[in-house]
Design a protein around this motif. Sequence first.
Motif, PDB file in Angstrom:
ATOM      1  N   TRP A 175       0.618  -1.245   0.031  1.00  0.00           N
ATOM      2  CA  TRP A 175      -0.097   0.025  -0.031  1.00  0.00           C
ATOM      3  C   TRP A 175       0.738   1.291  -0.028  1.00  0.00           C
ATOM      4  O   TRP A 175       0.603   2.206  -0.889  1.00  0.00           O
ATOM      5  CB  TRP A 175      -0.966   0.080   1.158  1.00  0.00           C
ATOM      6  N   ASP A 176       1.940   1.396   0.821  1.00  0.00           N
ATOM      7  CA  ASP A 176       2.820   2.498   0.922  1.00  0.00           C
ATOM      8  C   ASP A 176       3.252   2.796  -0.352  1.00  0.00           C
ATOM      9  O   ASP A 176       3.383   3.894  -0.944  1.00  0.00           O
ATOM     10  CB  ASP A 176       3.800   2.228   2.023  1.00  0.00           C
ATOM     11  N   ASN A 177       3.974   1.690  -1.226  1.00  0.00           N
ATOM     12  CA  ASN A 177       4.506   1.977  -2.492  1.00  0.00           C
ATOM     13  C   ASN A 177       3.510   2.257  -3.527  1.00  0.00           C
ATOM     14  O   ASN A 177       3.772   3.274  -4.273  1.00  0.00           O
ATOM     15  CB  ASN A 177       5.113   0.811  -2.862  1.00  0.00           C
ATOM     16  N   PHE A 178       2.248   1.738  -3.348  1.00  0.00           N
ATOM     17  CA  PHE A 178       1.250   2.088  -4.426  1.00  0.00           C
ATOM     18  C   PHE A 178       0.698   3.596  -4.055  1.00  0.00           C
ATOM     19  O   PHE A 178       0.566   4.232  -5.075  1.00  0.00           O
ATOM     20  CB  PHE A 178       0.222   1.284  -4.350  1.00  0.00           C
ATOM     21  N   ASN A 179       0.770   3.928  -2.825  1.00  0.00           N
ATOM     22  CA  ASN A 179       0.332   5.215  -2.688  1.00  0.00           C
ATOM     23  C   ASN A 179       1.367   6.493  -3.008  1.00  0.00           C
ATOM     24  O   ASN A 179       0.789   7.478  -3.655  1.00  0.00           O
ATOM     25  CB  ASN A 179      -0.055   5.434  -0.945  1.00  0.00           C
ATOM     26  N   LYS A 180       2.298   6.072  -2.607  1.00  0.00           N
ATOM     27  CA  LYS A 180       3.656   6.873  -3.196  1.00  0.00           C
ATOM     28  C   LYS A 180       3.420   7.157  -4.722  1.00  0.00           C
ATOM     29  O   LYS A 180       3.469   8.248  -5.355  1.00  0.00           O
ATOM     30  CB  LYS A 180       4.875   6.446  -2.811  1.00  0.00           C
ATOM     31  N   ILE A 181       3.630   6.039  -5.395  1.00  0.00           N
ATOM     32  CA  ILE A 181       3.542   6.230  -6.898  1.00  0.00           C
ATOM     33  C   ILE A 181       2.327   7.071  -7.401  1.00  0.00           C
ATOM     34  O   ILE A 181       2.396   7.865  -8.388  1.00  0.00           O
ATOM     35  CB  ILE A 181       3.572   4.739  -7.382  1.00  0.00           C
ATOM     36  N   TYR A 182       1.064   6.480  -6.903  1.00  0.00           N
ATOM     37  CA  TYR A 182      -0.325   7.114  -7.170  1.00  0.00           C
ATOM     38  C   TYR A 182      -0.429   8.520  -6.853  1.00  0.00           C
ATOM     39  O   TYR A 182      -0.747   9.351  -7.893  1.00  0.00           O
ATOM     40  CB  TYR A 182      -1.225   6.422  -6.334  1.00  0.00           C
ATOM     41  N   GLU A 183       0.287   9.193  -5.802  1.00  0.00           N
ATOM     42  CA  GLU A 183       0.193  10.345  -5.563  1.00  0.00           C
ATOM     43  C   GLU A 183       1.241  11.178  -6.623  1.00  0.00           C
ATOM     44  O   GLU A 183       1.034  12.411  -6.867  1.00  0.00           O
ATOM     45  CB  GLU A 183       0.781  10.640  -3.963  1.00  0.00           C
ATOM     46  N   ASN A 184       2.403  10.687  -6.799  1.00  0.00           N
ATOM     47  CA  ASN A 184       3.518  11.280  -7.711  1.00  0.00           C
ATOM     48  C   ASN A 184       2.904  11.390  -8.895  1.00  0.00           C
ATOM     49  O   ASN A 184       2.974  12.364  -9.523  1.00  0.00           O
ATOM     50  CB  ASN A 184       4.702  10.444  -7.533  1.00  0.00           C
ATOM     51  N   ALA A 185       1.889  10.296  -9.253  1.00  0.00           N
ATOM     52  CA  ALA A 185       1.533  10.320 -10.782  1.00  0.00           C
ATOM     53  C   ALA A 185       0.247  11.517 -10.827  1.00  0.00           C
ATOM     54  O   ALA A 185       0.155  12.006 -11.730  1.00  0.00           O
ATOM     55  CB  ALA A 185       0.816   8.932 -11.135  1.00  0.00           C
ATOM     56  N   LYS A 186      -0.313  11.801  -9.484  1.00  0.00           N
ATOM     57  CA  LYS A 186      -1.555  12.617  -9.703  1.00  0.00           C
ATOM     58  C   LYS A 186      -0.863  13.899  -9.813  1.00  0.00           C
ATOM     59  O   LYS A 186      -1.441  14.693 -10.147  1.00  0.00           O
ATOM     60  CB  LYS A 186      -2.316  12.416  -8.228  1.00  0.00           C
ATOM     61  N   ASP A 187       0.479  14.115  -8.939  1.00  0.00           N
ATOM     62  CA  ASP A 187       0.901  15.469  -9.026  1.00  0.00           C
ATOM     63  C   ASP A 187       1.412  15.858 -10.245  1.00  0.00           C
ATOM     64  O   ASP A 187       1.284  17.043 -10.884  1.00  0.00           O
ATOM     65  CB  ASP A 187       2.143  15.575  -8.093  1.00  0.00           C
ATOM     66  N   LYS A 188       2.081  14.802 -10.984  1.00  0.00           N
ATOM     67  CA  LYS A 188       2.567  15.223 -12.475  1.00  0.00           C
ATOM     68  C   LYS A 188       1.367  15.457 -13.538  1.00  0.00           C
ATOM     69  O   LYS A 188       1.540  16.047 -14.237  1.00  0.00           O
ATOM     70  CB  LYS A 188       3.335  13.822 -12.900  1.00  0.00           C
ATOM     71  N   GLN A 189       0.261  14.602 -13.115  1.00  0.00           N
ATOM     72  CA  GLN A 189      -0.820  14.872 -14.045  1.00  0.00           C
ATOM     73  C   GLN A 189      -1.383  16.205 -13.810  1.00  0.00           C
ATOM     74  O   GLN A 189      -1.747  16.773 -14.612  1.00  0.00           O
ATOM     75  CB  GLN A 189      -1.890  13.542 -13.715  1.00  0.00           C
ATOM     76  N   ALA A 190      -1.498  16.624 -12.562  1.00  0.00           N
ATOM     77  CA  ALA A 190      -2.010  18.067 -12.237  1.00  0.00           C
ATOM     78  C   ALA A 190      -1.009  19.088 -12.787  1.00  0.00           C
ATOM     79  O   ALA A 190      -1.605  19.987 -13.286  1.00  0.00           O
ATOM     80  CB  ALA A 190      -2.033  18.219 -10.788  1.00  0.00           C
ATOM     81  N   ALA A 191       0.360  18.773 -12.667  1.00  0.00           N
ATOM     82  CA  ALA A 191       1.256  19.764 -13.306  1.00  0.00           C
ATOM     83  C   ALA A 191       1.080  19.703 -14.821  1.00  0.00           C
ATOM     84  O   ALA A 191       1.019  20.624 -15.650  1.00  0.00           O
ATOM     85  CB  ALA A 191       2.633  19.465 -13.104  1.00  0.00           C
ATOM     86  N   ARG A 192       0.846  18.634 -15.403  1.00  0.00           N
ATOM     87  CA  ARG A 192       0.390  18.357 -16.784  1.00  0.00           C
ATOM     88  C   ARG A 192      -0.710  19.299 -17.349  1.00  0.00           C
ATOM     89  O   ARG A 192      -0.703  19.961 -18.531  1.00  0.00           O
ATOM     90  CB  ARG A 192       0.543  16.908 -17.212  1.00  0.00           C
ATOM     91  N   ARG A 193      -1.826  19.015 -16.607  1.00  0.00           N
ATOM     92  CA  ARG A 193      -3.022  19.943 -16.850  1.00  0.00           C
ATOM     93  C   ARG A 193      -2.968  21.276 -16.667  1.00  0.00           C
ATOM     94  O   ARG A 193      -3.185  22.109 -17.498  1.00  0.00           O
ATOM     95  CB  ARG A 193      -3.939  19.146 -16.183  1.00  0.00           C
ATOM     96  N   GLU A 194      -2.059  21.590 -15.760  1.00  0.00           N
ATOM     97  CA  GLU A 194      -1.786  23.133 -15.494  1.00  0.00           C
ATOM     98  C   GLU A 194      -1.012  23.756 -16.587  1.00  0.00           C
ATOM     99  O   GLU A 194      -1.329  24.705 -17.252  1.00  0.00           O
ATOM    100  CB  GLU A 194      -0.894  23.309 -14.120  1.00  0.00           C
ATOM    101  N   ARG A 195      -0.040  22.766 -17.080  1.00  0.00           N
ATOM    102  CA  ARG A 195       0.768  23.460 -18.484  1.00  0.00           C
ATOM    103  C   ARG A 195      -0.076  23.535 -19.700  1.00  0.00           C
ATOM    104  O   ARG A 195      -0.081  24.377 -20.391  1.00  0.00           O
ATOM    105  CB  ARG A 195       1.919  22.535 -18.476  1.00  0.00           C
ATOM    106  N   GLU A 196      -1.001  22.638 -19.753  1.00  0.00           N
ATOM    107  CA  GLU A 196      -1.997  22.493 -20.738  1.00  0.00           C
ATOM    108  C   GLU A 196      -3.008  23.605 -20.712  1.00  0.00           C
ATOM    109  O   GLU A 196      -3.303  24.231 -21.713  1.00  0.00           O
ATOM    110  CB  GLU A 196      -2.648  21.135 -20.935  1.00  0.00           C
ATOM    111  N   ARG A 197      -3.402  23.957 -19.629  1.00  0.00           N
ATOM    112  CA  ARG A 197      -4.461  24.998 -19.361  1.00  0.00           C
ATOM    113  C   ARG A 197      -3.612  26.505 -19.611  1.00  0.00           C
ATOM    114  O   ARG A 197      -3.987  27.223 -20.348  1.00  0.00           O
ATOM    115  CB  ARG A 197      -5.061  25.098 -17.834  1.00  0.00           C
TER     116      ARG A 197
END
Length: 241
Positions: A175-197
């Motif tokens: 769970w810890d590994n999944f949560n770290k990877i998932y949160e990291n992916a969410k942050d990168k996705q949010a940054a990518r969306r912000e760049r796209e915006r």
Amino acid sequence: MLDPITIGLAIKAMQGAFHGIQYCCEALSDGKVQVQKIKKAAEDAKDIVKEVKGIWSVIRGLFGSSHKAESATHTQGSSNEPVKPKPKDVFIKHIPTEAEIVQQFVNHVGDFYHHHRELSEVYDTKSEEVYAMNRPDPRDILLLSQIRNELDGAYMKLSGMMRGAHVPPQLGPLWDNFNKIYENAKDKQAARRERERIRKQQDSWLREEEQLQRLELTVAVFLTLLFVLELWAIWINLFTD
């Protein structure tokens, strides 16, 4: 208007995935899998004893009637006493191994986050539609409130359960590994969306600038033509007078 049936099914699917995760944690905690295996072995032993007793009863039937008389006397004595039904435990035929439960945990976590993301996207899309309405339907607002409540509540319950002191050692690191990877992916996705915006906003600003420049050029050309025509008219009048 939002479809309450579809949303209700999506919420139930997310809740079902949460209960599956909860089952996996309970199955691996405090050695419950081993206990179930012991119970299953004990139940199998009871079945073997019953089979052995059945064989010996057939053998006893081959001998004299003295055994029959003793059994009949025992039966008559016991028939006067009320027979209490014994509680019967129900055991599944297949006890899942730790590896199988871990795989179930992975599947349930994937289903949970899949439905959680789908509901989040529905919430974001429908929120924009409701906010854009001149007179939003109160029922849509209530459904949006229900979705938001379920999203926040389910995530908080799952996060609290997986960060507790009773998390099985087989699932805690996973769970810890999944949560770290998932949160990291969410942050990168949010940054990518912000760049796209920002890019879309810049493109829109450039298009507006180009349109404004074309408009200014058109107006300038038009005024220049008017000025030239005015000069031409004055020059014609000078030669005609």
